[in-house]
Design an enzyme around this catalytic site. Structure first.
Site, mmCIF file in Angstrom:
data_model
loop_
_atom_site.group_PDB
_atom_site.id
_atom_site.type_symbol
_atom_site.label_atom_id
_atom_site.label_comp_id
_atom_site.label_asym_id
_atom_site.label_seq_id
_atom_site.Cartn_x
_atom_site.Cartn_y
_atom_site.Cartn_z
ATOM 1 N N ASP A 1 -50.801 13.811 -18.154
ATOM 2 C CA ASP A 1 -51.179 14.897 -19.048
ATOM 3 C C ASP A 1 -49.863 15.517 -19.524
ATOM 4 O O ASP A 1 -48.803 15.299 -18.913
ATOM 5 C CB ASP A 1 -52.068 15.929 -18.340
ATOM 6 C CG ASP A 1 -52.819 16.803 -19.361
ATOM 7 O OD1 ASP A 1 -52.410 16.815 -20.545
ATOM 8 O OD2 ASP A 1 -53.794 17.478 -18.983
HETATM 9 C C1 BGC Z 1 -54.477 18.691 -22.264
HETATM 10 C C2 BGC Z 1 -54.912 17.264 -22.561
HETATM 11 C C3 BGC Z 1 -54.480 16.882 -23.943
HETATM 12 C C4 BGC Z 1 -52.982 17.028 -24.031
HETATM 13 C C5 BGC Z 1 -52.419 16.656 -25.389
HETATM 14 C C6 BGC Z 1 -53.007 18.899 -22.530
HETATM 15 O O1 BGC Z 1 -52.691 20.259 -22.471
HETATM 16 O O2 BGC Z 1 -54.783 19.013 -20.928
HETATM 17 O O3 BGC Z 1 -56.305 17.145 -22.433
HETATM 18 O O4 BGC Z 1 -54.886 15.585 -24.246
HETATM 19 O O5 BGC Z 1 -52.627 18.385 -23.779
HETATM 20 O O6 BGC Z 1 -52.806 17.570 -26.356
#
Ligand code: BGC
Length: 753
Positions: free
Chosen positions: A230
């Protein structure tokens, strides 16, 4: 084209390491020398959030114009596999058009508490439902040769301290509740990529959790894609590489790549781990590149229409006293609430889509005669007294009042949790005032997770619209006026109050530690076990027609534990309008050595029935439908006994129930020693125990035929009950057995097995 292995063999260590983190927020690293291009990844999961410049991962900066489908909270309520698949196909086509190789979704974490700020993005409190729906959206997207990234792996069930919190969960609960949807996404969905979560699981960050990312995901489940982090989830990159975290996102400015390189050079990290990560990333990029179709058309108008059509099947009719709905042609209707004009149709954070159009309920009813509008409240929380007075006035003049209300953006979002389950006070004031002057008041809700409804008694109707995507207005109109009969069912329990929720006492954790002490008793598994009254149970939802159930039949009434069971049931539309029904099958287990829920969802089908029509629905139940995770054998185990196969209206109401006897081998017996208790012994060993002790002890504590005395305080029954939990060594302490006799007894017991 060279294979990933060949390509990696041609790379310098520096080049290989460079592949292991992003080029920027949304691209993988290219290596021009070898003809390896950068490929793009984009959120996810309710449409496409493609940022062409000024990248951020919280949905703050504008992304390209796109289509927002109903959010996961809503699509889960459809209980419709084909609906998820269609959304997936549309997103897959959009990604092809925009040259995005991987769509960052679906998000499939279990809804442990209604407070989780990100519940709107997740599917359900039930692992089977979440898994089935996840598999279908994955198959839809990947049918277009676009990868998914199943997230957030794993046990990311709160937003509070999401980047540091440690989810402490016992293995059985993990296996039965928090992992099965991910397992299905791998085994059946064949997901191309996974995204690890921010949090720790049992003391180790998911981004460097070898058991999670390698032993389980790849070893046990057979995952063959790559795992990305993530955004910002990496703590120790070198340990991450070792554990199986292939790609760090977003870019780390080369810092982390240098750390990895250094570790290889110093012999702290095997270069093979780096090769493997690089190969996996290239493999998935090639899968996309070899099938890239930038000429795929993207018809936004068609997707907008599809979003509306699907949203109608996600709406859940919760209350409909005196048949207040559907509205009839010609009725004067007052539509009240700022949401009717400025709908909340999606959640906040990284999933936020820049919709090319939004159709509100007011937009959708422009051509309806007899409809009036009053704002009723201010979404910014400001003083609404004048607006309430106007709304009351409009409601007085109308036959029926539809009050559109729910949770404003700031009440729930990615990044933080709710602290209560209430809607804003100004909305409660409004609903009470409107209902006081119009007896035919209906509430239409926009929210991403359950709310408390202390006001429900004063209204005749309630519809849960969830966050219905950018064309929710069309869907709302269709359901309110009966063009579509509502067929959504709650994918989560609506408790009466926050204090009733299973993890009320521990949710959010203490400091960085969140202990999941409710175990497998999550959602309806908890409420049904405690026979608790809830506002609306899991699986609940009304319709404009009535469905009758009959003839629940099983393919056998007795089966071996690994066999497959087929259950069939007839469902009839006994009303006057065509409608869809969600047929729900639950399995109820016999009492056994572990605590099991009262019943668990193990099958569902959504079918369409014309008035008077009957269909037979068939369910196939395999071993997993009966099993629990047994830590003694580190495997799924089906205890023998009589199970009930139940067709239910919802988790709390059984319509039909038929028993099936399951024959299963006993669990392997542990070796008996002096601490073993009678309760844990096999019937065979108990016979030996009785024989030996009778012989050894004249006045045995066990045999139950001690000479009785007048003043006896302990009856044979009481004695036997106590003995059940006495370790064998008590023979020595309380009886007259010598050490030698005790050893002899234990030998005899072990020989008996
Ligand atoms: C989120 C993810 C997301 C990623 C990219 C993170 O803060 O938890 O679900 O895909 O950002 O935007």
């Amino acid at each position: 084209m060279k294979t990933p292995k060949e390509l990696v063999s041609l790379m310098t260590l520096e080049e290989k390491c460079s592949l292991l983190s992003g080029l920027d927020a949304w691209h993988t690293q290219p290596i021009e020398r070898l003809g390896i291009p950068a490929v793009m990844v984009s959120d996810g999961p309710h449409g496409l959030r493609k940022q062409n410049d000024k990248a951020d991962h919280l949905g703050i900066n504008e992304s390209i114009k796109a289509v927002c489908f109903p959010n996961a909270c809503a699509t889960a309520a459809s209980f419709d596999r084909s609906l998820l698949r269609r959304i997936g196909e549309a997103i897959g086509d959009q990604c092809q058009h925009e040259q995005v190789a991987v769509n960052l979704g679906p998000a499939i974490n279990i809804k442990r508490s209604p407070l989780c700020g990100r519940n709107f993005e997740y599917l359900s409190e039930d692992p089977y439902l979440a898994g089935e729906l996840a598999v279908n959206i994955i198959q839809g997207i990947q049918s277009r040769n676009i990868g998914v990234s199943v997230k957030h792996f794993a046990a990311n069930n709160q937003e509070h301290r999401r980047m540091s919190s440690d989810s402490v969960i016992d293995m059985r609960t993990l296996r039965e509740i928090y992992l099965p949807a991910f397992e299905a996404a791998t085994k059946r969905g064949k997901a191309w990529t996974f995204m690890c979560s921010y949090n720790k699981l049992n003391g180790e960050f998911a981004s460097q959790h070898k058991w999670l990312l390698t032993d389980l995901l790849r070893g046990e489940w057979g995952f063959d894609g790559y795992v990305m982090s993530d955004w910002g989830a990496v703590s120790d990159r070198v340990r991450g590489v070792e554990a199986g975290l292939d790609l760090e996102m977003p870019a780390s400015g080369g810092e982390r790549d240098r750390e990895v390189m250094q570790a290889v050079r110093e012999g702290r990290l095997d270069e093979k781990c780096v090769d493997q990560c690089a190969e996996r990333i290239l493999e998935i990029s090639q899968r996309y590149l070899q099938n890239a179709r930038p000429d795929t058309p993207w018809n936004m108008e068609a997707d907008h229409a599809l979003a509306g059509q699907l949203a109608a099947d996600c709406m859940v009719l919760l209350k409909n006293e005196d048949g207040v709905l559907p509205l009839k042609q010609g009725e004067a209707v007052a539509i009240i609430g700022e949401f009717a004009k400025k709908p909340r149709y999606q959640g906040g954070g990284s999933s936020h889509i820049n919709s090319f159009r939004v159709t509100s309920l007011l937009d959708a009813v422009k051509d309806k005669p007899g409809v009036t509008y009053a704002q009723g409240y201010r979404l910014d929380g400001g003083d609404s007294s004048q607006l309430v007075a106007e709304a009351v006035d409009a409601a007085k003049k109308a036959d029926k009042a539809i009050v559109v209300m729910g949770l404003p953006d700031s009440f729930e979002s990615e990044g933080y949790d709710r602290t209560h389950m209430r809607i804003p006070d100004n909305q409660v004031t409004l609903i009470e005032a409107v209902a006081a002057v119009n007896p035919n008041t209906v509430v239409l809700l926009y929210n991403g997770s359950p709310i408390e409804m202390p006001w429900i008694g004063c209204v005749k109707g309630v519809i849960e619209g969830y966050l219905g995507g950018q064309n929710l207005g069309w869907a709302n109109r269709a359901v309110l006026w009966g063009e579509v009969s509502p067929s959504g069912r709650l994918p989560e329990t609506f408790p009466l109050r926050l204090e009733d929720t299973p993890c009320y006492l521990t949710y959010g954790g203490e400091g960085n530690t969140a202990v999941y002490s409710e175990g497998v008793f999550v959602g309806y598994r908890y409420y049904t076990a405690r026979k608790m009254k809830v506002l609306f149970p899991f699986g609940y939802g009304l319709s404009y027609t009535k469905f009758d159930y009959s003839s629940l039949c099983l393919s056998t009434d007795s089966m071996a534990y690994g066999d497959t069971l087929i259950a069939t049931v007839d469902v009839t539309n006994a009303g006057n309008v065509p409608s869809k029904e969600v047929v729900q099958l639950y399995v109820s287990s016999p009492r056994c050595d572990v605590f099991r829920p009262v019943r668990e969802l193990k099958g569902f089908e959504k079918i369409h029935l014309e008035p008077g029509e009957t269909k037979t629905v068939a369910f196939t139940l395999d071993k997993r439908a009966f099993a629990y995770w047994c830590e003694d054998i580190h495997d799924w185990y089906v205890p023998g006994g009589e199970y009930q196969i139940q067709i239910c209206r919802h988790a709390d109401e059984v319509i039909l129930s038929v028993p099936v006897e399951v024959v299963s081998p006993e669990l392997p017996r542990p070796v008996y020693d002096k601490d073993t208790i009678q309760m844990d012994m096999s019937p065979r060993a108990l016979t030996v125990l009785n024989a030996v002790t009778k012989e050894a002890l004249a006045d045995t504590l066990l045999s139950g035929d001690r000479p009785k005395t007048e003043s006896e305080a302990i009856t044979d029954e009481m004695n036997a009950a106590m003995m059940r939990y006495m370790p064998l060594r008590a023979m020595q302490s309380f009886g007259t057995m010598t050490t030698e006799q005790l050893d002899h007894l234990i030998d005899a017991l072990n020989c008996a097995e």
